[in-house]
Design a protein around this motif. Structure first.
Motif, PDB file in Angstrom:
ATOM      1  N   PHE A  38       0.563  -1.175  -0.002  1.00  0.00           N
ATOM      2  CA  PHE A  38       0.037  -0.129   0.053  1.00  0.00           C
ATOM      3  C   PHE A  38       0.710   1.362  -0.010  1.00  0.00           C
ATOM      4  O   PHE A  38       1.882   1.184   0.706  1.00  0.00           O
ATOM      5  CB  PHE A  38      -0.853   0.045   1.271  1.00  0.00           C
ATOM      6  N   ARG A  39       0.311   2.340  -0.704  1.00  0.00           N
ATOM      7  CA  ARG A  39       1.143   3.330  -0.824  1.00  0.00           C
ATOM      8  C   ARG A  39       1.054   4.452   0.223  1.00  0.00           C
ATOM      9  O   ARG A  39       0.009   4.554   0.963  1.00  0.00           O
ATOM     10  CB  ARG A  39       0.718   4.102  -2.072  1.00  0.00           C
ATOM     11  N   GLY A  40       2.171   4.855   0.644  1.00  0.00           N
ATOM     12  CA  GLY A  40       1.987   5.827   1.800  1.00  0.00           C
ATOM     13  C   GLY A  40       1.617   7.568   1.301  1.00  0.00           C
ATOM     14  O   GLY A  40       1.647   7.464   0.164  1.00  0.00           O
ATOM     15  N   GLY A  41       1.318   8.052   2.334  1.00  0.00           N
ATOM     16  CA  GLY A  41       0.896   9.271   2.317  1.00  0.00           C
ATOM     17  C   GLY A  41       2.123  10.218   1.271  1.00  0.00           C
ATOM     18  O   GLY A  41       3.264   9.937   1.512  1.00  0.00           O
ATOM     19  N   ILE A  42       1.567  11.336   0.582  1.00  0.00           N
ATOM     20  CA  ILE A  42       2.813  12.044   0.001  1.00  0.00           C
ATOM     21  C   ILE A  42       3.079  13.500   0.820  1.00  0.00           C
ATOM     22  O   ILE A  42       1.914  13.975   1.235  1.00  0.00           O
ATOM     23  CB  ILE A  42       2.002  12.456  -1.367  1.00  0.00           C
TER      24      ILE A  42
END
Length: 212
Positions: free
Chosen positions: A164-168
């Motif tokens: 899952f992609r982390g926050g930007i």
């Protein structure tokens, strides 16, 4: 000596998204692609291929302010199974499985299939790495292989940072304690998790995704 040796990097890439919900007991599933275009051998699904069917998302999280982000219902998150391709209808991208499904799977949970590489025996040499494409919001980030005999692991099986992609990072330097900003000036994006992604900013985590 192993039937197959991975001496450099082997990346699993043969993922395909479910395009219609599938129920426990169904023997047919519909997916968005049967072929891939990287020009490698066996770059399409065929009868007898082994599939991993996996649903990574679709948990329900609380959207009320006081309990925002708490998991309320896991739904079908994490359900998976292995099955064999029986028949293929290339006109409708429908696969008939050898065995009925044992779980319910939902498009809303970004259910996908992975064509699982099968080996009689496998060696991952010291210089070898088995990895996958990164999760892109629909597929990726999962490694699965089937080895009938011996697996000799001197190298790596590595999916670090591919889930899952982390926050930007929004570049915000001020600190606030609120969880639910929309304005990016007041917080960075939240990370993804089993409840999917959310557009709001701020410190509060959305289910298993990190806060911004």
């Amino acid at each position: 000596q192993s039937d197959y040796v991975i001496s450099d990097t082997m990346t699993l890439y043969q993922y395909s998204s479910l395009t219609a919900d599938a129920a426990d007991g169904d023997k047919e599933i519909q997916i968005d692609q049967l072929k891939w275009s990287l020009g490698q051998e066996n770059d399409q699904l065929s009868p007898g291929n082994l599939l991993l069917i996996f649903q990574p998302q679709d948990a329900i999280a609380d959207s009320s302010y006081t309990s925002w982000g708490d998991i309320m219902d896991l739904g079908s998150v994490g359900r998976f199974e292995l099955n064999l391709v029986g028949e293929i209808d290339s006109l409708t991208n429908t696969i008939t499985l050898n065995c009925p499904l044992r779980n319910n799977y939902f498009v809303s949970g970004n259910t996908f299939v992975l064509k699982v590489p099968q080996f009689g025996s496998l060696e991952i040499a010291a210089s070898g790495v088995l990895t996958s494409l990164p999760w892109n919001g629909k597929t990726g980030g999962v490694i699965a292989i089937d080895v009938d005999g011996e697996l000799l692991l001197d190298g790596e099986i590595n999916a670090e940072g591919l889930g899952f992609r982390g926050g930007i990072n929004s570049g915000v330097t001020s600190i606030n304690s609120d969880s639910l900003y929309v304005d990016s000036i007041k917080g960075a994006s939240k990370g993804e998790g089993i409840a999917g992604e959310v557009e709001l900013k701020g410190r509060g985590s959305w289910a298993t995704g990190g806060g911004g």
